[in-house]
Design a protein around this motif. Structure first.
Motif, PDB file in Angstrom:
ATOM      1  N   SER A  32     -70.348 -68.821  -0.072  1.00  0.00           N
ATOM      2  CA  SER A  32     -69.704 -69.785  -0.951  1.00  0.00           C
ATOM      3  C   SER A  32     -70.203 -69.590  -2.371  1.00  0.00           C
ATOM      4  CB  SER A  32     -69.898 -71.217  -0.460  1.00  0.00           C
ATOM      5  OG  SER A  32     -71.217 -71.608  -0.651  1.00  0.00           O
ATOM      6  N   GLU A  37     -70.384 -71.405  -6.189  1.00  0.00           N
ATOM      7  CA  GLU A  37     -70.298 -72.706  -6.847  1.00  0.00           C
ATOM      8  C   GLU A  37     -70.234 -72.570  -8.353  1.00  0.00           C
ATOM      9  OE1 GLU A  37     -73.652 -75.066  -5.634  1.00  0.00           O
ATOM     10  OE2 GLU A  37     -73.116 -74.922  -3.512  1.00  0.00           O
ATOM     11  N   SER A  38     -69.429 -73.469  -8.938  1.00  0.00           N
ATOM     12  CA  SER A  38     -69.497 -73.649 -10.383  1.00  0.00           C
ATOM     13  C   SER A  38     -69.878 -75.105 -10.599  1.00  0.00           C
ATOM     14  CB  SER A  38     -68.163 -73.325 -11.036  1.00  0.00           C
ATOM     15  OG  SER A  38     -67.186 -74.247 -10.600  1.00  0.00           O
ATOM     16  N   VAL A  39     -69.872 -75.572 -11.840  1.00  0.00           N
ATOM     17  CA  VAL A  39     -70.332 -76.932 -12.095  1.00  0.00           C
ATOM     18  C   VAL A  39     -69.479 -77.952 -11.350  1.00  0.00           C
ATOM     19  CG1 VAL A  39     -70.569 -78.707 -13.868  1.00  0.00           C
ATOM     20  CG2 VAL A  39     -71.425 -76.422 -14.288  1.00  0.00           C
ATOM     21  N   LYS A  40     -68.165 -77.779 -11.400  1.00  0.00           N
ATOM     22  CA  LYS A  40     -67.289 -78.808 -10.863  1.00  0.00           C
ATOM     23  C   LYS A  40     -66.494 -78.343  -9.651  1.00  0.00           C
ATOM     24  CE  LYS A  40     -67.571 -82.131 -14.203  1.00  0.00           C
ATOM     25  NZ  LYS A  40     -69.019 -82.096 -14.353  1.00  0.00           N
ATOM     26  N   ALA A  41     -66.848 -77.204  -9.082  1.00  0.00           N
ATOM     27  CA  ALA A  41     -66.088 -76.723  -7.933  1.00  0.00           C
ATOM     28  C   ALA A  41     -66.981 -75.912  -7.011  1.00  0.00           C
ATOM     29  CB  ALA A  41     -64.917 -75.863  -8.391  1.00  0.00           C
ATOM     30  N   ALA A  42     -66.555 -75.846  -5.760  1.00  0.00           N
ATOM     31  CA  ALA A  42     -67.227 -74.986  -4.796  1.00  0.00           C
ATOM     32  C   ALA A  42     -66.130 -74.243  -4.075  1.00  0.00           C
ATOM     33  CB  ALA A  42     -68.035 -75.806  -3.820  1.00  0.00           C
ATOM     34  N   SER A  43     -66.305 -72.963  -3.886  1.00  0.00           N
ATOM     35  CA  SER A  43     -65.235 -72.183  -3.287  1.00  0.00           C
ATOM     36  C   SER A  43     -65.772 -71.385  -2.110  1.00  0.00           C
ATOM     37  CB  SER A  43     -64.658 -71.257  -4.353  1.00  0.00           C
ATOM     38  OG  SER A  43     -63.559 -70.590  -3.839  1.00  0.00           O
ATOM     39  N   ASP A  44     -65.046 -71.443  -0.994  1.00  0.00           N
ATOM     40  CA  ASP A  44     -65.435 -70.649   0.164  1.00  0.00           C
ATOM     41  C   ASP A  44     -64.894 -69.241   0.006  1.00  0.00           C
ATOM     42  OD1 ASP A  44     -66.727 -72.737   1.355  1.00  0.00           O
ATOM     43  OD2 ASP A  44     -64.927 -73.456   2.386  1.00  0.00           O
TER      44      ASP A  44
END
Lengths: 129, 445, 490
Positions: free
Chosen positions: A58, A60-67
């Motif tokens: 996964s 991550e950025s500050v405002k999102a998490a992406s699988d």
């Protein structure tokens, strides 16, 4: 939007480049742009087996998490440890120094489930409408 | 009447006109007749004075003058006046969650200081910005260990608060986790039983110091064994005791939780309390709850923000580390102010007073014929005594004489009906202890 | 501003405990003893008072600022509830006292508060029982879903796998369902902001454990097909869960229990104005109908024939303990006092004016911002700053502009299904003047977005800090004064 001509792509915006039986993978320019500044990459464990399109990383950025999904089945033989200290490599050089993992390919036929650069380009166009 | 509605009838009329509906009822047209309430039976409103009179009368029906020798994880400690004075400032208690950091630096910096103080107390590298209470914090710690290890078995020491153990069971009974509880032998964790149960399926071992019986321990050996099989060690601690007791970090703990009520929060009949959670830094991204981090603003000045939000439910939804949305900011603030006030030396002093008074009570109680103070383990401010008759009955008799004499262990431990758990804080005077001992002696005679 | 740790001076004290009055000086045996003193600050009481008073002044709060925060119901917190909650007859009460032999009679006032509050919540919502135990809204959700699971388990229905949740739901809904062991299915909304019935029908089958719904929704819309939806879910023996986040708008206008819901939670910090505390503590009482009553957590408060109150633990089918005690009692006292003052009429007025104020702002801003659902709204309205975004001014930029105008921004991170969302909930306690000021500033922001969009990047300018570097905070994690990071070294 940058697309590497020689690479293969998934609908989840992963890229893969296969040399001999080792597949190097990462996320595409489109994906890194959509995420914004990457703050953390959760790397998979080496020596573990993954199946094609199985979630295994996964980002991550500050405002999102992406699988992130495995573009191809096989054993993870190496992960990019540099991302632990410097996750911004994913933004700066997503097709190069920002690679995520290397997978020892179990079944080369699976590459037919992936898109070519041209197909991915057309796929991206469908997303914009 | 609702005195907090500020619109005048003229304003209401103007607003309805601007909206373009004739009446307020017109705004509720979506709620069809079949949706109307079958009833709405509530009492008629009262004036502020009438409410104050009635609620004050209710508060007086509770007797807070019984002298408390009761703990069980929740203690009657003194709260310095500066704590409520500062935390009852409207700028703190009527503020919202600090999602807009530019206008919430007060809350954010206070939470950063809270996290720092919790690190100072426990010795752990990182702390979150608080969870609901000690019991739910322990549940969150267990889930965190399960996520980190990918394993499904949990070994729990029988000395962990029975209240906490009941909570953990409620949350997991419908999920496929394996729970193993080890017995308490002579007030302490059973080492052989622990070792027997620890294996490569074990996600975590859960321990508590001091344990529910008041016994203090050094878990270094158990934690080492847990690490040998790749399990994590979770230790629940009583913050005030850490003024004197070995830190969980020094024992090698991976996750530390506890009930922070003793850090300047009133007993409040069960809440709001303060769940805290600390951990090794490498696990921070697996931690539940809000975390405040330091950064700089666009002009390079130090400031504070909610950070690592990608773990949380508002981004991850069903994949979040926890469903927790709130922390208990105001309670964390109370603890932060309390810890700043008592400070490095005061905490030690306070802990020493608790220890001394408890030891004095032990000494005096052991003089009563038929009362046996359990001495198999050292204790902090709470200890177990064996009575010559049913502890619950004794507590009932003591209650008549104005003492909450302790917690009868039989309530949670079958077979321990004659055991009483007695807590002595810095607030108990020698006179109260002497009177308590004398009264108990009379009742047992 | 300096940290309290940076104001520390070796040997300084903020509190004196006094001398011990017992003739004992004990020592913790060495293996169990702390090695080094905890490095807490060493400051005076005056240092502490000035430090935290100054910190408080860096906050916006309801006492100082307007908070039109959508879905958060930031209404005024009356002072009398605050002072009542601080009565020593409540604050000094040990929770275990009620469980001791003979202790019940010393806790009658507290038990009466819990019992009566339960009765009132039942009357307001149309449910049969409430538990006051959940410690926050999300904790209430989790409790509710566990009750759902207990119901299906009791019926030996192992096929129940999915919980259905509309896309407008708050993030805690899917997270709570997942933690209780369910998978979630998201249902899209229709153009009117209601649930897409066809999509719902397609998703519902024998594996549906239940549905979680917020009514009115986070779009500010009352679901007109609610009766039909309940029928569909009950048709497969699913449980209808009502997320009470927006109950404020419908108090006395409808009751979840009458609408076909089986279980709900109430956020006392929204509807019943217990303070937010800068992010908690909250309280999330859960109500149920007869179907789920026997599964409620223990203890429960009962009233005996002689009028006294008692704790009852004797329920065979209970899910068990979900919290240590009886809930966040200090907050429940505030809610109790608030309901007691308002009474039936006052509560009705609450909903009336909450909805009136929301519609007033919606109407006034509609010419300037894109309205997501052009219809009468309930407690809040949802706009999108899409027009402004085309000029390079995003919802977050408008939020930062408002901060400089001494207004707390509306909700801009949510709902995730609306890009550039601006969610506005004024609540019933704000006056027309305050709202007009706010409306004026929103119009000004729109105008500025046309004239000088670049100006927004500078906002806020008047706060103690400008925009923080959140990327740095997440990459270079420093969460404690004692934690040394790579940037400290450089």
């Amino acid at each position: 939007m940058e697309i590497e001509e020689s690479f293969l792509y998934t609908k989840e915006h992963e890229w893969v480049s296969i040399e001999d039986n080792i597949a190097t993978m990462g996320i595409t320019d489109y994906a890194q742009g959509a995420l914004g500044d990457v703050t953390y990459v959760e790397l998979p464990e080496e020596e573990t087996e993954v199946d094609q399109f199985e979630q295994f990383v996964s980002v991550e950025s500050v405002k999102a998490a992406s699988d992130i999904y495995a573009p191809i089945s096989g054993k993870i033989v190496e992960v990019n440890r540099k991302l632990e200290e410097n996750p911004s490599l994913v933004n700066k050089d997503c097709y190069g120094k920002g690679w995520i993992a290397k997978i020892e390919v179990r079944d080369m036929d699976e590459s037919t489930n992936l898109m070519s650069a041209d197909e991915y380009r057309s796929f991206l166009e469908t997303l914009e409408h | 009447m609702n005195p907090y509605i500020t619109n005048t009838p003229q304003e209401v009329e103007q607003m309805l006109k601007d909206i373009g509906v004739g009446t307020i009822d017109g705004l509720f047209a979506d709620i069809k007749p079949e949706h109307k309430p079958q009833s709405f039976d509530l009492p008629k409103g009262l004036s502020e004075y009438e409410v104050v009179r009635r609620v004050t009368a209710l508060s007086l029906k509770n007797n807070v003058h019984v002298v408390p020798f009761i703990g069980g994880g929740y203690y009657d400690h003194y709260i310095p006046s500066a704590v409520p004075a500062l935390t009852s400032r409207g700028e703190f208690y009527t503020a919202y969650t600090p999602y807009q950091p530019e206008c919430a630096q007060g809350t954010l910096q206070a939470l950063f200081e809270y996290q720092s103080s919790m690190s100072a107390l426990t010795g752990m590298e990182v702390s979150n910005a608080s969870l609901y209470d000690g019991g739910t914090a322990l549940y969150e710690a267990m889930m965190m260990a399960i996520r980190i290890t990918g394993r499904h078995k949990v070994v729990m020491d029988g000395g962990v608060s029975p209240i906490y153990r009941k909570i953990l069971k409620t949350y997991t009974h419908h999920l496929s986790y394996q729970f193993e509880e080890t017995p308490v032998v002579h007030g302490q964790s059973s080492r052989p039983e622990m070792e027997r149960l620890l294996d490569k399926d074990t996600a975590a071992v859960i321990l508590q110091n001091p344990n529910f019986f008041g016994a203090i321990d050094d878990f270094t050996d158990i934690i080492q064994k847990a690490h040998e099989v790749g399990a994590l060690a979770i230790v629940s601690v009583y913050p005030i005791s850490l003024g004197l007791l070995k830190t969980p970090a020094d024992m090698g703990a991976d996750i530390v939780t506890g009930e922070g009520q003793s850090l300047g929060l009133p007993l409040n009949f069960g809440g709001p309390y303060l769940g805290f959670m600390c951990a090794r830094k490498k696990y921070i991204r697996k931690m539940p709850g809000r975390i405040v981090g330091e950064t700089v603003d666009s002009k390079g000045r130090r400031c504070f923000v909610n950070t690592l939000q990608a773990r949380e439910q508002h981004i991850r939804r069903e994949k979040a580390t926890s469903n927790i949305c709130t922390n208990v900011s105001l309670c964390a603030l109370q603890a932060a102010v309390f810890m700043a006030l008592v400070g490095k030396n005061g905490l030690k002093e306070m802990a020493q007073l608790n220890l001394d008074k408890a030891e004095y009570a032990k000494h005096m109680l052991s003089k009563i014929k038929g009362v046996e103070v359990k001495r198999s383990s050292p204790t902090f401010n709470e200890f177990t005594v064996h009575l010559p008759k049913d502890a619950s009955q004794v507590v009932g008799a003591m209650m008549q004489k104005g003492f909450a004499a302790g917690f009868p262990l039989g309530r949670y431990y079958p077979g321990m009906e004659r055991y009483l758990l007695v807590a002595v804080t810095e607030k108990r005077t020698r006179e109260e202890i002497d009177r308590y001992v004398k009264t108990l002696e009379e009742i047992l005679a | 501003m300096e940290l309290i740790f940076e104001k520390s001076t070796e040997g300084r004290k903020g509190f004196a405990f006094g001398a011990s009055d017992v003739p004992v000086r004990a020592q913790v045996p060495a293996p169990y003893a702390r090695k080094e003193d905890a490095p807490l600050p060493q400051v005076s009481e005056l240092d502490v008072v000035r430090h935290y008073t100054r910190l408080s002044q860096k906050n916006f709060s309801i006492d100082t600022h307007f908070y039109p925060l959508g879905s958060c119901t930031m209404k005024y917190n009356p002072k009398f509830t605050e002072s009542l909650s601080r009565l020593s007859g409540f604050t000094d009460l040990h929770p275990l006292l009620a469980q001791l032999s003979g202790g019940e009679r010393w806790t009658q006032g507290a038990l009466e508060v819990l019992y009566e509050l339960e009765q009132w919540m039942c009357a307001m919502t149309g449910f049969k029982h409430f538990t006051m135990q959940p410690l926050a809204g999300a904790h209430g959700e989790l409790t509710g879903i566990m009750l759902m699971a207990a119901y299906h388990k009791h019926k030996n229905n192992a096929r129940k796998k999915y919980v259905i949740i509309p896309d407008s739901a708050h993030g805690t809904n899917p997270a709570s369902a997942a933690i209780a062991g369910y998978e979630t299915i998201s249902i899209p909304s229709n153009k009117e902001g209601g649930m897409d019935l066809e999509a719902l029908k397609a998703a519902v089958n024998e594996e549906t454990a239940g549905l979680m719904m917020t009514v009115p929704s986070t779009y500010g819309v009352f679901e007109p097909n609610i009766t039909e939806i309940a029928k569909i879910i009950h048709g497969v023996d699913g449980i209808m869960y009502y997320d009470g986040a927006n109950l404020n708008a419908v108090l006395g206008r409808c009751r979840p229990g009458d609408l076909g819901f089986d279980v709900m939670h109430i956020n006392t910090h929204k509807t019943f104005t217990t303070p937010h505390g800068g992010g908690g503590p909250g309280a999330g009482p859960v109500g149920v109908n007869e179907k789920l009553a026997k599964f409620l957590p223990i203890s429960r408060v009962i009233k005996r024939g002689d009028g006294t109150f008692a704790l009852d633990y004797n329920y065979t089918d209970t899910i068990g303990y979900i919290a240590s005690f009886y809930g966040n009692f200090g907050l429940l006292v505030r809610a109790y006092a608030y309901i007691l003052m308002l009474g039936k009429e006052g509560l009705l007025e609450t909903a009336n004016h909450a909805v009136l104020n929301a519609n007033y702002i919606m109407k006034k801003l509609a010419p300037y911002y894109k309205l997501c659902f052009d219809r009468i709204c309930m407690h809040e309205s949802v706009f999108s700053a899409s027009k402004q975004a085309e000029r390079g001014v995003h919802a977050i930029d408008i939020a930062k502009f408002l901060i400089d105008e001494q207004i707390h921004p509306p909700t801009v991170y949510f709902p995730i299904s609306v890009p550039e969302a601006i969610m506005i909930e004024p609540t019933e306690t704000e006056s027309k003047q305050t709202m007009d000021y706010y409306i004026g500033k929103m119009v000004e922001a729109d105008k500025l977005s046309q004239e000088n969009p670049a100006a927004f990047k500078e906002f806020p300018k008047t706060m103690p800090i400008s925009r923080p570097d959140e990327v740095k905070a997440a990459r270079d994690v420093k969460t404690s004064y004692f934690l040394v990071t790579s940037s400290d070294a450089s």
